[in-house]
Design a protein around this motif. Structure first.
Motif, PDB file in Angstrom:
ATOM      1  N   VAL A 138      -0.244  -9.958   2.879  1.00 38.95           N
ATOM      2  CA  VAL A 138      -1.070 -10.152   1.676  1.00 38.95           C
ATOM      3  C   VAL A 138      -1.907  -8.902   1.477  1.00 38.95           C
ATOM      4  CG1 VAL A 138      -2.783 -11.611   0.537  1.00 38.95           C
ATOM      5  CG2 VAL A 138      -1.480 -12.513   2.451  1.00 38.95           C
ATOM      6  N   ASN A 139      -1.947  -8.414   0.254  1.00 36.75           N
ATOM      7  CA  ASN A 139      -2.859  -7.316  -0.055  1.00 36.75           C
ATOM      8  C   ASN A 139      -4.166  -7.952  -0.531  1.00 36.75           C
ATOM      9  OD1 ASN A 139      -4.274  -5.152  -1.014  1.00 36.75           O
ATOM     10  ND2 ASN A 139      -2.583  -4.307  -2.222  1.00 36.75           N
ATOM     11  N   MET A 140      -5.131  -8.083   0.410  1.00 33.89           N
ATOM     12  CA  MET A 140      -6.364  -8.805   0.088  1.00 33.89           C
ATOM     13  C   MET A 140      -7.115  -8.165  -1.074  1.00 33.89           C
ATOM     14  SD  MET A 140      -6.603 -11.513   1.771  1.00 33.89           S
ATOM     15  CE  MET A 140      -8.212 -12.195   2.022  1.00 33.89           C
ATOM     16  N   ARG A 141      -7.033  -6.845  -1.186  1.00 32.88           N
ATOM     17  CA  ARG A 141      -7.746  -6.180  -2.280  1.00 32.88           C
ATOM     18  C   ARG A 141      -7.257  -6.689  -3.646  1.00 32.88           C
ATOM     19  NH1 ARG A 141      -8.522  -4.289  -6.513  1.00 32.88           N
ATOM     20  NH2 ARG A 141      -9.348  -2.269  -7.068  1.00 32.88           N
ATOM     21  N   ARG A 142      -5.919  -6.871  -3.724  1.00 35.24           N
ATOM     22  CA  ARG A 142      -5.385  -7.307  -5.016  1.00 35.24           C
ATOM     23  C   ARG A 142      -5.624  -8.794  -5.252  1.00 35.24           C
ATOM     24  NH1 ARG A 142      -2.610  -3.669  -8.171  1.00 35.24           N
ATOM     25  NH2 ARG A 142      -1.799  -5.265  -9.545  1.00 35.24           N
ATOM     26  N   VAL A 143      -5.409  -9.630  -4.230  1.00 35.64           N
ATOM     27  CA  VAL A 143      -5.559 -11.075  -4.499  1.00 35.64           C
ATOM     28  C   VAL A 143      -7.029 -11.426  -4.787  1.00 35.64           C
ATOM     29  CG1 VAL A 143      -3.466 -11.822  -3.300  1.00 35.64           C
ATOM     30  CG2 VAL A 143      -5.615 -11.820  -2.072  1.00 35.64           C
ATOM     31  N   LEU A 144      -7.945 -10.702  -4.152  1.00 38.97           N
ATOM     32  CA  LEU A 144      -9.364 -10.956  -4.473  1.00 38.97           C
ATOM     33  C   LEU A 144      -9.664 -10.521  -5.908  1.00 38.97           C
ATOM     34  CD1 LEU A 144     -11.020  -9.915  -1.095  1.00 38.97           C
ATOM     35  CD2 LEU A 144     -11.012 -12.211  -2.100  1.00 38.97           C
ATOM     36  N   ASN A 145      -9.022  -9.435  -6.323  1.00 38.12           N
ATOM     37  CA  ASN A 145      -9.196  -8.992  -7.713  1.00 38.12           C
ATOM     38  C   ASN A 145      -8.607 -10.036  -8.684  1.00 38.12           C
ATOM     39  OD1 ASN A 145      -9.166  -5.562  -8.932  1.00 38.12           O
ATOM     40  ND2 ASN A 145      -9.788  -7.406  -9.977  1.00 38.12           N
ATOM     41  N   LYS A 191      -4.947 -10.482  10.103  1.00 37.34           N
ATOM     42  CA  LYS A 191      -4.686  -9.423  11.076  1.00 37.34           C
ATOM     43  C   LYS A 191      -4.534  -8.089  10.339  1.00 37.34           C
ATOM     44  CE  LYS A 191      -1.649  -8.450  14.871  1.00 37.34           C
ATOM     45  NZ  LYS A 191      -0.263  -8.649  15.193  1.00 37.34           N
ATOM     46  N   VAL A 192      -5.455  -7.181  10.665  1.00 34.30           N
ATOM     47  CA  VAL A 192      -5.407  -5.839  10.065  1.00 34.30           C
ATOM     48  C   VAL A 192      -4.754  -4.927  11.097  1.00 34.30           C
ATOM     49  CG1 VAL A 192      -6.813  -3.939   9.127  1.00 34.30           C
ATOM     50  CG2 VAL A 192      -7.592  -6.314   8.863  1.00 34.30           C
ATOM     51  N   GLU A 193      -3.791  -4.134  10.657  1.00 34.06           N
ATOM     52  CA  GLU A 193      -3.070  -3.266  11.606  1.00 34.06           C
ATOM     53  C   GLU A 193      -4.046  -2.353  12.361  1.00 34.06           C
ATOM     54  OE1 GLU A 193       0.181   0.133  11.192  1.00 34.06           O
ATOM     55  OE2 GLU A 193       0.647  -1.665  10.003  1.00 34.06           O
ATOM     56  N   LYS A 194      -3.805  -2.189  13.673  1.00 32.61           N
ATOM     57  CA  LYS A 194      -4.709  -1.385  14.511  1.00 32.61           C
ATOM     58  C   LYS A 194      -4.853   0.034  13.930  1.00 32.61           C
ATOM     59  CE  LYS A 194      -5.655  -1.162  19.396  1.00 32.61           C
ATOM     60  NZ  LYS A 194      -5.752   0.148  19.891  1.00 32.61           N
ATOM     61  N   ASP A 208      -5.723  -0.419  -1.105  1.00 31.09           N
ATOM     62  CA  ASP A 208      -5.035  -1.645  -0.673  1.00 31.09           C
ATOM     63  C   ASP A 208      -5.507  -2.072   0.712  1.00 31.09           C
ATOM     64  OD1 ASP A 208      -3.634  -1.638  -2.996  1.00 31.09           O
ATOM     65  OD2 ASP A 208      -1.862  -0.647  -2.165  1.00 31.09           O
ATOM     66  N   LEU A 209      -5.531  -3.392   0.917  1.00 32.42           N
ATOM     67  CA  LEU A 209      -5.892  -3.932   2.233  1.00 32.42           C
ATOM     68  C   LEU A 209      -4.817  -4.939   2.661  1.00 32.42           C
ATOM     69  CD1 LEU A 209      -7.730  -4.398   4.657  1.00 32.42           C
ATOM     70  CD2 LEU A 209      -9.140  -5.917   3.260  1.00 32.42           C
ATOM     71  N   PRO A 210      -3.718  -4.425   3.274  1.00 28.39           N
ATOM     72  CA  PRO A 210      -2.657  -5.343   3.707  1.00 28.39           C
ATOM     73  C   PRO A 210      -3.052  -6.078   4.979  1.00 28.39           C
ATOM     74  CG  PRO A 210      -2.031  -3.042   4.112  1.00 28.39           C
ATOM     75  CD  PRO A 210      -3.434  -3.023   3.571  1.00 28.39           C
ATOM     76  N   VAL A 211      -2.878  -7.398   4.984  1.00 37.12           N
ATOM     77  CA  VAL A 211      -3.173  -8.179   6.202  1.00 37.12           C
ATOM     78  C   VAL A 211      -2.064  -9.214   6.421  1.00 37.12           C
ATOM     79  CG1 VAL A 211      -5.685  -7.995   5.831  1.00 37.12           C
ATOM     80  CG2 VAL A 211      -4.504 -10.068   5.105  1.00 37.12           C
TER      81      VAL A 211
END
Ligand code: HEM
Length: 402
Positions: free
Chosen positions: A70-77, A373-376, A392-395
């Motif tokens: 999920v790209n949190m940046r986009r879904v929150l937008n 989970k955010v990639e290390k 983008d913030l993929p999780v």
């Protein structure tokens, strides 16, 4: 100090609350909208907030089942476009349901077409910022800028607002939405604003009401899920206050001190508006921080630097929500005086009550229900436009409780 001519670049033929530079014009607008953004009005938005939050959770759950990132940046937008669209216009824009931000736009001759909301808004602010920096030669460069592809995106943005404003005006049975506050005052008297001014206000609200809060929430999610000890402490606070599988109410969540500290700390370390907001020194000049500045000079305080001032915030580059729970009242006062992510004075953010209200319930809900989970080693990028927009913030998402 009044806003500088910097604000002329993005302004249209009618000014809105955010770009009006004349003091009297601004005061009139602020008075017209003050009630709408008051704390007691904002809490009446909770049913709509919860309705859209359930839709957001549905989308997150679908990602979990499909095991897709999920790209949190986009879904929150998407969430904020849907929520603010519904608050303003009383009708659904449906980004979360569709899983995209394509919206109807309409030309003045009635042609309807679909465009991406986020790109239309963000691209035009790049070119508007450039025009703003060159505001002393604005009449020269503005005609040239209209051929720039980013400026054309601005037309798409205006056409999204135009379409939804027309649609709302044509609604024979309108909701008691924010739009109504542009038509009538709180006593039911018609305001008779010109159509162009209504459009200008809607444009400012759809812009300011979605973009900044998207940035704030994305930043908070990133910071929380990359600081496990902070997350654990916050979860303990939320789980104790909201048992079972209930979505936290604003009444309960707004009393969670550590949650508020986490939100303040994100606004401090990654402010959604981070550059210095330009103001003109008035007639006679003014003393600023012990220095005399002559009239007409443009001054500003860079928010990013203010919020990372080591003399006020110890270890300023560290995400440390506990600093807001200090028992040292002098220290707390000093921090609060400097903590200005919403600016200060008569031009401070009118939407801050909505921003806190939305963040409080949404962050509490995501933290309670989901692991992200955010990639290390992942670093959340920021792109400076008018606001500091996160990349983008993929999780990888998974449910903690049903
Ligand atoms: C975390 C979220 C937010 C942050 C950090 C933020 C920050 C700011 C800042 C720094 C300003 C001053 C801008 C300037 O001087 O040019 C401002 C003004 C403004 N904000 Fe916000 N904002 C947020 C959310 C909102 C929301 C939800 C709305 C709702 C519509 C909103 C509407 C406005 C408006 C209309 C102004 C202009 C106010 C005036 O000049 O009287 N903002 N905001």
């Amino acid at each position: 100090m009044l806003k500088a001519d910097w604000y002329d670049a993005a302004a249209g033929p009618h000014r809105n609350l955010a770009d009006a530079r004349d003091k009297a014009e601004h005061q009139g607008k602020r008075k017209m909208l003050a009630h709408t953004f008051a704390a007691q009005t904002v809490i009446t938005f909770e049913p709509l907030l919860r309705e859209n939050l359930s839709t957001l959770m549905g989308l997150l759950d679908r990602h979990e089942v499909a095991r897709t990132e999920v790209n949190m940046r986009r879904v929150l937008n998407y969430f904020l476009i849907d929520l603010f669209g519904q608050l303003l216009y009383g009708h659904k824009l449906g980004c979360l349901d569709r899983g995209n931000d394509l919206l109807d736009a309409e030309t003045k001759d009635g042609r309807i077409y679909r465009v991406p909301f986020i790109e239309s808004l963000l691209d035009v602010t790049v070119i508007n910022n450039l025009l703003a920096i060159l505001s002393n030669i604005l009449p020269l460069i503005r005609p040239l800028a209209k051929y720039h592809p980013y400026k054309k995106k601005g037309t798409d943005w205006e056409n999204i607002v135009y379409h939804n404003t027309k649609k709302r005006l044509a609604n024979p049975d309108p909701e008691d939405d924010l739009f109504q506050r542009l038509l009538q005052d709180s006593k039911g008297q018609d305001l008779n604003l010109p159509f162009g001014e209504i459009i200008a206000e809607c444009s400012a609200m759809m812009n300011a009401g979605t973009e900044t809060t998207t940035a704030a929430m994305t930043n908070t999610i990133f910071l929380l899920y990359t600081h496990p000890q902070v997350l654990q402490k916050l979860r303990a606070e939320i789980d104790a206050a909201v048992p079972g599988n209930e979505i936290p109410t604003y009444e309960v969540a707004s009393n969670l001190r550590y949650l508020r500290a986490c939100i303040e700390e994100s606004l401090r370390i990654r402010p959604a508006s981070s550059f210095g907001l330009p103001r003109i020194v008035p007639a006679g000049g003014r003393e600023v921080a012990g220095k005399f500045i002559p009239e007409g000079v443009i001054v500003s305080v860079p928010t990013y630097s203010l919020l990372r001032d080591e003399t006020v915030f110890k270890n300023a580059s560290q995400y440390n929500p506990d600093r807001w729970l200090t028992k040292d009242l002098e220290e707390k006062k000093r921090m609060m005086t400097n903590h200005l992510p919403f600016s200060t004075g008569p031009r401070a953010c009118i939407g801050r009550n909505i921003a806190y209200f939305e963040q409080t319930v949404v962050i509490a809900t995501i933290v309670k229900f989901y692991d992200c989970k955010v990639e290390k080693g992942f670093q959340l990028q920021t792109q400076e436009r008018f606001n500091s927009n996160p990349g983008d913030l993929p999780v990888e998402i998974s449910r903690r409780c049903d």
